[in-house]
Design a protein around this motif. Structure first.
Motif, mmCIF file in Angstrom:
data_model
loop_
_atom_site.group_PDB
_atom_site.id
_atom_site.type_symbol
_atom_site.label_atom_id
_atom_site.label_comp_id
_atom_site.label_asym_id
_atom_site.label_seq_id
_atom_site.Cartn_x
_atom_site.Cartn_y
_atom_site.Cartn_z
ATOM 1 N N ASN A 572 12.116 -3.540 -5.025
ATOM 2 C CA ASN A 572 11.408 -2.575 -4.171
ATOM 3 C C ASN A 572 9.908 -2.571 -4.415
ATOM 4 O OD1 ASN A 572 13.767 -1.686 -2.918
ATOM 5 N ND2 ASN A 572 14.149 -0.124 -4.490
ATOM 6 N N SER A 573 9.485 -3.032 -5.572
ATOM 7 C CA SER A 573 8.060 -3.049 -5.893
ATOM 8 C C SER A 573 7.273 -4.027 -5.033
ATOM 9 C CB SER A 573 7.852 -3.395 -7.375
ATOM 10 O OG SER A 573 8.571 -4.564 -7.718
ATOM 11 N N VAL A 574 7.980 -4.937 -4.318
ATOM 12 C CA VAL A 574 7.292 -5.830 -3.383
ATOM 13 C C VAL A 574 7.853 -5.644 -1.971
ATOM 14 C CG1 VAL A 574 6.580 -7.578 -5.043
ATOM 15 C CG2 VAL A 574 8.875 -7.701 -4.044
ATOM 16 N N ALA A 575 8.420 -4.475 -1.705
ATOM 17 C CA ALA A 575 8.897 -4.154 -0.363
ATOM 18 C C ALA A 575 7.712 -4.060 0.591
ATOM 19 C CB ALA A 575 9.682 -2.843 -0.381
ATOM 20 N N PRO A 576 7.935 -4.176 1.895
ATOM 21 C CA PRO A 576 6.822 -4.180 2.852
ATOM 22 C C PRO A 576 5.862 -3.000 2.717
ATOM 23 C CG PRO A 576 8.845 -4.814 3.956
ATOM 24 C CD PRO A 576 9.228 -4.401 2.562
ATOM 25 N N LYS A 577 6.395 -1.797 2.450
ATOM 26 C CA LYS A 577 5.528 -0.630 2.408
ATOM 27 C C LYS A 577 5.192 -0.187 0.992
ATOM 28 C CE LYS A 577 6.897 1.011 6.961
ATOM 29 N NZ LYS A 577 7.367 2.145 7.799
ATOM 30 N N SER A 578 5.486 -1.048 0.004
ATOM 31 C CA SER A 578 5.027 -0.750 -1.353
ATOM 32 C C SER A 578 3.501 -0.824 -1.381
ATOM 33 C CB SER A 578 5.627 -1.745 -2.350
ATOM 34 O OG SER A 578 5.158 -3.055 -2.080
ATOM 35 N N GLU A 579 2.898 -0.100 -2.298
ATOM 36 C CA GLU A 579 1.443 0.001 -2.309
ATOM 37 C C GLU A 579 0.778 -1.358 -2.521
ATOM 38 O OE1 GLU A 579 -2.270 1.349 -1.859
ATOM 39 O OE2 GLU A 579 -0.386 2.381 -1.392
ATOM 40 N N ALA A 580 1.328 -2.163 -3.396
ATOM 41 C CA ALA A 580 0.711 -3.461 -3.695
ATOM 42 C C ALA A 580 0.718 -4.381 -2.476
ATOM 43 C CB ALA A 580 1.444 -4.126 -4.857
ATOM 44 N N VAL A 581 1.785 -4.324 -1.703
ATOM 45 C CA VAL A 581 1.892 -5.192 -0.532
ATOM 46 C C VAL A 581 1.142 -4.592 0.653
ATOM 47 C CG1 VAL A 581 3.506 -6.272 1.066
ATOM 48 C CG2 VAL A 581 4.095 -6.091 -1.351
ATOM 49 N N ARG A 582 1.333 -3.320 0.873
ATOM 50 C CA ARG A 582 0.703 -2.654 2.012
ATOM 51 C C ARG A 582 -0.817 -2.741 1.941
ATOM 52 N NH1 ARG A 582 -1.087 2.636 2.907
ATOM 53 N NH2 ARG A 582 -0.834 3.417 5.050
ATOM 54 N N SER A 583 -1.394 -2.536 0.779
ATOM 55 C CA SER A 583 -2.853 -2.552 0.642
ATOM 56 C C SER A 583 -3.428 -3.933 0.940
ATOM 57 C CB SER A 583 -3.253 -2.109 -0.770
ATOM 58 O OG SER A 583 -2.714 -2.982 -1.754
ATOM 59 N N ALA A 584 -2.699 -4.996 0.578
ATOM 60 C CA ALA A 584 -3.190 -6.344 0.840
ATOM 61 C C ALA A 584 -3.212 -6.642 2.334
ATOM 62 C CB ALA A 584 -2.313 -7.366 0.106
ATOM 63 N N VAL A 585 -2.162 -6.233 3.046
ATOM 64 C CA VAL A 585 -2.126 -6.458 4.492
ATOM 65 C C VAL A 585 -3.195 -5.627 5.180
ATOM 66 C CG1 VAL A 585 -0.696 -6.289 6.563
ATOM 67 C CG2 VAL A 585 0.330 -7.015 4.404
#
Length: 603
Positions: A572-585
């Motif tokens: 879940n830490s690399v799920a689409p809406k996780s902070e790390a992933v969402r912020s990069a997009v």
């Protein structure tokens, strides 16, 4: 008989002997890794070594006896073809480079064009050999990413086809016109979004900040990635010869980028009198042992890739069986299948209600299901298992021309026997989600699954040609170029600094995601045992990026058909809406000033 005539007679005999051996390996399967075909290739190499040496040592005598320059070119072309076939069998870049060396020598020495002062009429047979030479050289140059050479060869090839049509009006050159159309279409699509090589580049794709985390990551089991099977089958897909655009991109994605110093050592340059300075030992003396010295010492070997062009289902499964049978212990096979799909008319309820009126094919499966149920101790578990097995034959991928029947249908259940070995399956299709049923139905090893979206998604659908290859495959092989295509921006038209900064944003995101993946304790063993391989790890990172970008671009109510799936689930830490992933997009969308096209706010 004069000495010159004797030398020519010996030369002809050597040519016939080499050609006979060449014919035996020309169509050898690319998935035989040195078994029944390996010794035959060595014999052919030795035959052409002897022939090439002989013509070099006796060139003056042979020319006096009537040897034509095109005959030397034909030998060199055969050698280049032989090297290319070895590359396709082994995926070793040294063979691809050697093919390029020979083809480039033929071009620069003008073997097929003869003397400018020659008054002899042009020969159709020689022109056909020259056409085949250009087509083969184009294919090698495409795979090596020699963009300037591809453009030059295209111009020469088009001019040659036009010249043949003018001088041989009684001959139909329709097939060659089609080849011209294929290469023009292929390069137009590929060059429109190609910014950098798709191969694994150590300086770009290796993220130094995350390397310590990758090095420290230890799974209970680590799988080696050494074999892949790649195929696509779509109507009217972009292709050149027997290389489709999607498989071309996957081939590139699963190879190391040769070092600059390695490429510079093995190129051919003209000297002052127009002849070639040979920088490759194997160009003069062809020998497998000598060619081994051309291995790039700075790079590991490439994974072997069996690339199939429009295979039948039975051929595809036969190749899969061969690869799985030869798979070394603790290794994984990557299987990439790109094809159109259809939903079967029969479903579980219809088959249960059909009784004896159902087809014999499904009746046999029902009998098998009932037999299995009787043998199992739990009735409810048996029924569930039976339905699961039947659902594996509801939907399919279509590997066949229009109008063909079920013999060309590849069902999810057809892949179950191969799950006795570790598999990484990438299904790129408008019916890919039907293959979810494989998860939990494996026969020994839990398969890793990447399933494409059912539909591509673009900001401006009218701006994109639907025949530009698969969007999902493009994301896995060139994520930033695919992102630009999705939002309607051609990278070649973008400011260089803007694009380079976008590359930095994506690199930093991948670095952070690598650290997260290698630090988590919740990653499924299936992914944990593959994450150490650089090629598979890069595919995982790009899947995370693709899934997140699409999740924010598509309307929430339509996400099911536009989102790709992976099974088992990633953390879940690399799920689409996780902070790390969402912020990069968000950062990337803001960088290209298209953030208003994405659904970043929760509603």
């Amino acid at each position: 008989m004069s000495d010159d005539d004797h030398e020519l007679q010996t030369f002809r005999a050597l040519v016939e002997s080499a050609d006979r051996k060449f014919a035996r390996v020309r169509d050898a399967p690319t998935y035989d890794h040195g078994g029944s075909q390996g010794h035959l290739f060595q014999k052919v190499f030795k035959a052409y070594t002897r022939l090439w040496k002989f013509q070099q040592e006796n060139r003056a005598k042979l020319v006096r006896s009537g040897l034509n320059r095109w005959e030397i070119g034909e030998i060199a072309s055969r050698i280049g073809q032989l090297y290319f076939s070895q590359y396709m069998r082994t995926s070793e870049c040294r063979f691809l480079i050697e093919a390029y060396v020979f083809y480039e020598a033929i071009l620069s020495r003008r073997y097929f064009q003869g003397s400018e002062a020659s008054s002899l009429p042009k020969d159709l047979g020689v022109r056909s050999k020259e056409l085949r030479f250009y087509a083969r050289f184009l294919l090698v140059s495409l795979i090596l990413n020699r963009v300037d050479m591809v453009k030059h060869l295209m111009n020469c090839f088009v001019a040659l086809v036009d010249d043949c049509r003018s001088n041989f009006r009684e001959t139909n050159f329709k097939e060659w016109k089609q080849v011209v159309q294929e290469i023009v279409r292929f390069t137009k699509v590929d060059n429109g979004f190609s910014v950098r090589s798709m191969r694994y580049c150590g300086t770009i794709d290796t993220h130094r900040a995350s390397l310590p985390y990758v090095a420290r990551f230890h799974a209970k089991r680590v799988l080696k990635f050494q074999d892949a099977l790649l195929t696509s089958y779509h109507r009217n897909e972009v292709k050149f010869a027997e290389l489709t655009l999607d498989t071309y991109r996957m081939i590139q994605c699963l190879e190391w980028e040769p070092s600059v110093s390695f490429l510079q050592r093995h190129t051919v340059k003209p000297n002052e009198n127009g002849d070639m300075i040979d920088h490759s030992g194997a160009s003069a003396v062809i020998d497998l042992n000598l060619a081994a010295d051309l291995t790039d010492p700075t790079m590991p070997p490439n994974p072997r890739k069996a690339t199939l062009y429009h295979p039948t289902v039975t051929h595809l499964m036969a190749v899969m069986a061969t690869i799985c049978e030869e798979l070394p212990p603790d290794s994984v096979v990557l299987v990439y299948l790109s094809a159109s799909g259809k939903t079967g008319l029969n479903n579980v309820s219809q088959m249960e209600n059909s009784g004896s009126g159902g087809s014999s094919k499904y009746s046999r499966r029902s009998i098998f299901s009932r037999t299995t149920q009787e043998q199992n101790s739990g009735a409810s578990e048996s029924q569930s298992r039976g339905k699961s097995e039947l659902s594996c034959y509801d939907n399919y991928l279509w590997f066949g021309p229009k109008g063909d029947g079920g013999a060309n249908n590849l069902y999810p259940g057809d892949l179950i026997p191969f799950t006795r070995k570790p598999l990484f399956l990438i299904i790129d299709s408008d019916n890919s989600h039907a293959f979810k049923v494989l998860h939990g139905a494996e026969r020994g090893e839990t398969a890793a699954l990447f399933l494409s979206p059912l539909k591509p998604l673009f900001k401006n659908p009218s701006d994109v040609n639907l025949h530009n290859g698969s969007q999902f495959t493009f994301f896995l092989t060139a994520p930033l170029s695919s992102f630009c295509q999705m939002i309607g921006l051609f990278p070649n038209e973008a400011d260089t600094d803007v694009y380079n900064e976008a590359e930095n944003i994506l690199t930093n995101a991948f670095t952070e995601w690598e650290i997260i993946l290698c630090s988590t304790t919740s990653m499924d063993l299936v992914w944990a045992q593959m994450i150490s391989d650089p090629f598979l790890r890069r595919l995982i990172l790009r899947f995370i990026f693709c899934r997140s970008v699409i999740s924010f671009l598509c309307p929430p109510e339509e996400s099911e058909q536009y989102l790709p799936l992976c099974l088992p689930n990633l953390p879940n830490s690399v799920a689409p809406k996780s902070e790390a992933v969402r912020s990069a997009v968000m950062q990337l969308a803001g960088h290209f000033d298209v953030a208003d096209s994405f659904y970043f706010t929760d509603t």
